[in-house]
Design a protein around this motif. Structure first.
Motif, PDB file in Angstrom:
ATOM      1  N   GLU A 103       0.829  -1.209   0.000  1.00 39.23           N
ATOM      2  CA  GLU A 103       0.000   0.000   0.000  1.00 39.23           C
ATOM      3  C   GLU A 103       0.864   1.260   0.000  1.00 39.23           C
ATOM      4  OE1 GLU A 103      -3.188   0.170   2.784  1.00 39.23           O
ATOM      5  OE2 GLU A 103      -3.697  -1.951   2.547  1.00 39.23           O
ATOM      6  N   ASP A 104       2.036   1.190   0.637  1.00 41.99           N
ATOM      7  CA  ASP A 104       2.948   2.333   0.613  1.00 41.99           C
ATOM      8  C   ASP A 104       3.480   2.563  -0.797  1.00 41.99           C
ATOM      9  OD1 ASP A 104       2.580   2.538   3.335  1.00 41.99           O
ATOM     10  OD2 ASP A 104       4.448   1.519   3.847  1.00 41.99           O
ATOM     11  N   ALA A 105       3.788   1.476  -1.496  1.00 44.36           N
ATOM     12  CA  ALA A 105       4.259   1.601  -2.876  1.00 44.36           C
ATOM     13  C   ALA A 105       3.186   2.225  -3.755  1.00 44.36           C
ATOM     14  CB  ALA A 105       4.663   0.229  -3.412  1.00 44.36           C
ATOM     15  N   ALA A 106       1.939   1.837  -3.520  1.00 50.98           N
ATOM     16  CA  ALA A 106       0.830   2.415  -4.291  1.00 50.98           C
ATOM     17  C   ALA A 106       0.711   3.916  -4.031  1.00 50.98           C
ATOM     18  CB  ALA A 106      -0.472   1.704  -3.935  1.00 50.98           C
ATOM     19  N   ARG A 107       0.813   4.311  -2.760  1.00 45.54           N
ATOM     20  CA  ARG A 107       0.750   5.742  -2.447  1.00 45.54           C
ATOM     21  C   ARG A 107       1.923   6.493  -3.050  1.00 45.54           C
ATOM     22  NH1 ARG A 107      -1.031   3.855   2.524  1.00 45.54           N
ATOM     23  NH2 ARG A 107       1.046   4.096   3.445  1.00 45.54           N
ATOM     24  N   ALA A 108       3.074   5.861  -3.063  1.00 41.26           N
ATOM     25  CA  ALA A 108       4.238   6.503  -3.676  1.00 41.26           C
ATOM     26  C   ALA A 108       3.979   6.801  -5.147  1.00 41.26           C
ATOM     27  CB  ALA A 108       5.466   5.599  -3.532  1.00 41.26           C
ATOM     28  N   ILE A 109       3.372   5.873  -5.847  1.00 43.67           N
ATOM     29  CA  ILE A 109       3.107   6.063  -7.270  1.00 43.67           C
ATOM     30  C   ILE A 109       2.136   7.217  -7.493  1.00 43.67           C
ATOM     31  CG2 ILE A 109       1.974   4.984  -9.265  1.00 43.67           C
ATOM     32  CD1 ILE A 109       3.279   2.326  -8.323  1.00 43.67           C
TER      33      ILE A 109
END
Length: 341
Positions: free
Chosen positions: A203-209
């Motif tokens: 989910e952190d990777a998704a927010r980063a994108i």
């Protein structure tokens, strides 16, 4: 509101990213081969079917969607990115999902976007499909992306580290969750695995994108990982706490491993060197990560629902029991409340 096209995005990190864009109110279209079930309601996302390695299919997707933002989850060969930066040359943001595997192996920590060298890539590696060439291919993809950015394409590299969380098809973390859940004693390779390791939550990777789609600088790369790193013992402790169980860690030495033809690298997520990546560049844009214990708790909940065992990422239990019989030192017990016993 943006019009977003994801190349891939129906599986692991992609499904979280699509949700992030949907929650912002963006229009999202997935471009996939149709081999994986689309985990979204038809009313939420559109779907264009095609092969991203077929330039005609990729261009047809661009023409059909006219995207503002493109997120490329499925670029695994330099030719893929070379075609994409041409087709999507005029979008507001083309985000290529690369990997920290693109960095050359080094004992220097942390790994920094503007300091740590990238892997080289031979012509043979550029067209190979094996895991051994994965980092080299991602590195070459990044070099192509940076050249395109120099020519005016709004191209950004997103470099996740080892990502974990619900729906992870690799099951790398599931190997350790399964071990802690099922057994009182488990093997964690020797004392060198007190060294730091670094994971990233899906989910952190998704927010980063989604942050980089608006705030990222073309021609730059951004590492994605938890803002905190941990040692292997701490990872096992978080898993035991989430499972409300106890476990004893036994640490075989390299010599003991070698007696049955094993090496530390035969165990999931084990690396023979410190692996810590800098996330300062991404954090400077306001991005934050989920505390490791919270992410592990969610991963454990999903594991209990789906019961993957991650067995391909480590030795069999029979082999592990042979090691347990050999080892008479390096023992540590962890209870389910995170306290040593």
């Amino acid at each position: 509101m943006a019009t977003v096209l994801t190349i891939g995005g129906a599986r692991f990190m992609g499904r979280f990213t699509v949700r992030e864009f949907l929650e912002r109110g963006d229009d999202v279209t997935l471009f996939t081969r149709g081999n994986s079930e689309i985990p979204f309601a038809e009313s939420d996302v559109d779907h264009v079917e095609g092969d991203r390695r077929n330039e005609a299919d990729l261009r047809a997707a661009y023409d059909a969607v006219d995207p503002d933002v493109v997120v490329d989850f499925a670029g695994f060969h330099p030719a893929d990115v070379r075609a994409a930066v041409d087709i999507f040359a005029d979008v507001d943001a083309y985000l290529f999902v690369s990997s920290t595997s693109a960095y050359r192996l080094s004992t220097a920590v942390p790994i920094r976007e503007d300091e740590t060298p990238l892997e080289s890539c031979t012509p043979e590696q550029a067209t190979d499909d094996s895991w051994e060439s994965y980092g080299a291919r991602k590195a070459e993809c990044d070099r192509i992306l940076f050249e395109a950015a120099d020519d005016g394409v709004n191209a950004i590299s997103v470099r996740p580290t080892a990502i974990y969380g619900p729906h992870d098809p690799t099951q790398r973390l599931d190997y350790w969750i399964d071990r802690v859940r099922r057994y009182d004693r488990i093997v964690v390779p020797g004392d060198e695995y007190w060294m730091p390791m670094h994971l990233g939550y899906a989910e952190d990777a998704a927010r980063a994108i989604t942050v980089l789609a608006e705030e990222g600088t073309p021609g730059e790369a951004y590492n994605v990982a938890n803002r905190e790193q941990c040692q292997f013992d701490r990872l096992i402790e978080h898993i035991a706490t989430a499972l409300e169980t106890s476990v004893t860690i036994v640490r075989p030495s390299p010599r003991e491993l070698a007696t049955i033809d094993l090496f530390p690298k035969n165990f999931s997520l084990c690396r023979p060197f410190p692996y810590v990546v800098s996330t300062e560049r991404l954090a400077a844009l306001g991005w934050k990560s989920t505390p490791l214990e919270a992410g592990i708790e969610t991963a454990v909940e999903h594991h209990l629902e789906t019961e993957p065992d991650g067995s391909r990422h480590g030795p069999s239990r029979e082999t592990e029991e042979r090691l347990l019989e050999l080892c008479a030192h390096g023992v540590r017990s962890i209870d389910g409340r995170g306290r040593d016993s």
